[in-house]
Write a protein that holds these residues in place. Structure first.
Motif, PDB file in Angstrom:
ATOM      1  N   THR A   1      65.512  -4.356   2.686  1.00 14.29           N
ATOM      2  CA  THR A   1      64.798  -4.027   3.927  1.00 14.29           C
ATOM      3  C   THR A   1      63.491  -4.804   4.020  1.00 14.29           C
ATOM      4  O   THR A   1      63.060  -5.179   5.108  1.00 14.29           O
TER       5      THR A   1
ATOM      6  N   MET B   1      62.367  -7.245   6.970  1.00 15.78           N
ATOM      7  CA  MET B   1      61.063  -7.092   7.605  1.00 15.78           C
ATOM      8  C   MET B   1      60.278  -8.399   7.538  1.00 15.78           C
ATOM      9  O   MET B   1      59.647  -8.825   8.517  1.00 15.78           O
TER      10      MET B   1
ATOM     11  N   ASN C   1      52.511 -10.031   6.443  1.00 16.12           N
ATOM     12  CA  ASN C   1      53.233  -9.353   5.369  1.00 16.12           C
ATOM     13  C   ASN C   1      52.319  -8.675   4.362  1.00 16.12           C
ATOM     14  O   ASN C   1      52.709  -7.681   3.746  1.00 16.12           O
TER      15      ASN C   1
ATOM     16  N   THR D   1      54.606  -5.624   5.092  1.00 16.49           N
ATOM     17  CA  THR D   1      55.729  -5.599   4.153  1.00 16.49           C
ATOM     18  C   THR D   1      55.366  -4.975   2.818  1.00 16.49           C
ATOM     19  O   THR D   1      56.107  -4.164   2.253  1.00 16.49           O
TER      20      THR D   1
END
Length: 386
Positions: free
Chosen positions: A329, A333, A378, A382
């Motif tokens: 995931t 992302m 990110n 993330t």
């Protein structure tokens, strides 16, 4: 022998010739912070040794466990049920010795805190002498040194690890002007107020929090070292791994730059540099096969993106590492967030290439655009802290 820390400021920490700890605090006089990773077999032995060595001190021990799989935290809780001086902190989805030590220290109400390993390699009989030095006001920080007087690291280190430790010590003293014989020691005791003052500046990554504390302090720290013999490991596993050397190098750079360059940013930059090489290599490999530059550049950017994600997840953000389904995931992302950067990067690089720029110049421009978007988005999304 007393040492003064390198001059980060002219203000010295206030001390008392006599330190009436118990009179000012209802809690323990001393908190020992012990970071653990799969060391269940050591817990009972260490607590028994502390009971004997600290019989005349009001103490507590906080085991900060990085979610060990061998039931370390359960062993801590079993002992804590019958001894209020024993506490445990279980960290989930977080790794790192420095972060574990910092959490344990900040959880304490004691005016004096100590850090030691849970593998029984540190000589607990030194603790009472270290505490006495601080209580008398002779120093603000006491380091148990392997390289002073009768101290030795030969019993706990192989020849290779001993050589590496000495090299790291020389680098710390040379680059940071750290005036201690063993700045890499993981066995030390200090006034908690010192950590309170520098906590926002400390790295949660890395392995050597002592060096970070000394280098980050804006005030002069009075330091004293006492020799001890580093013993052999009885049980458990080392917290050292192949990435510690890189994290240590990052810490040195961060402190040399006055924390303008963070350890994580430096690691991200190193990964990005490797990603650029991957990007250009893929682009160069695809262009001779008849693909349009736009298609080849798109493939190269996505390849570099997957490479950067995997390496950053394993290295840069390893204390927040995504595993199992979260790895997948996270990759999705990462790809979604980077898609805007890919579009912009392909557009910029294609424009440059059509203007007769060299292929590597156009490719590099696209990589820079994608990398900038990668880092900004990110880092915040993330790998955000859970």
């Amino acid at each position: 022998m007393n040492h003064a820390a390198s001059q980060h400021g002219a203000v010295a920490l206030a001390t008392d010739s006599a330190f009436p700890v118990a009179a000012r605090h209802g809690g323990p006089e001393l908190t020992l912070v012990v970071p653990t990773l799969n060391e269940r077999a050591n817990i009972g032995l260490l607590v028994a040794r502390l009971r004997q060595s600290l019989a005349r001190i009001d103490w507590e021990v906080v085991f900060v466990d990085d979610d060990s799989k061998d039931g370390t935290i359960l062993a801590v809780r079993d002992i804590a049920a019958g001894d209020h001086r024993v506490r445990g902190i279980r960290r989930i989805a977080r790794r790192g010795l420095a972060g574990a030590c910092l959490e344990g220290i900040l959880s304490s109400s004691a005016p004096i805190v100590a850090v030691m390993d849970g593998d029984l390699q540190h000589d607990e009989t030194c603790l009472s002498a270290m505490f006495a030095i601080l209580r008398r006001g002779e120093a603000d920080l006491v380091i148990a040194s392997r390289y002073q007087g009768d101290g030795s690291a030969l019993g706990g280190f192989s020849r290779l690890r001993s050589s590496i430790s000495r090299l790291a010590t020389r680098l710390a003293r040379l680059l940071l002007r750290t005036p201690v014989d063993d700045p890499m020691s993981g066995f030390f005791m200090l006034r908690r107020e010192i950590v309170d003052a520098v906590a926002p500046r400390l790295s949660r990554q890395g392995f050597k929090i002592l060096l970070d504390i000394v280098a980050s302090s804006p005030a002069t720290i009075r330091i004293k070292e006492i020799p001890y013999v580093f013993g052999p490991r009885l049980h458990g596993q080392s917290k050292l791994d192949s990435l510690v050397a890189l994290e240590y190098a990052g810490l040195l750079v961060a402190k040399m730059s006055g924390d303008l360059i963070s350890t994580r940013f430096l690691a991200f930059g190193l990964v990005g540099s490797a990603g650029v090489a991957v990007h250009l290599g893929v682009l160069h490999a695809l262009l001779p096969h008849g693909l349009s530059f736009a298609v080849a550049q798109t493939v190269a950017m996505f390849t570099a993106m997957a490479f950067n994600y995997t390496l950053n997840n394993s290295f840069t953000y390893r204390d927040q590492r995504r595993r199992g389904w979260r790895f997948l995931t996270g990759l999705l992302m990462f790809a979604a967030l980077c898609s805007f950067g890919v579009v912009a990067g392909v557009g910029v690089s294609t424009l440059l290439y059509s203007s007769h720029s060299r292929w590597w110049v156009a490719g590099l421009a696209g990589a820079v655009v994608g990398s900038a978007w990668n880092y900004i988005t990110n880092s915040a999304i993330t790998w955000r802290r859970q």
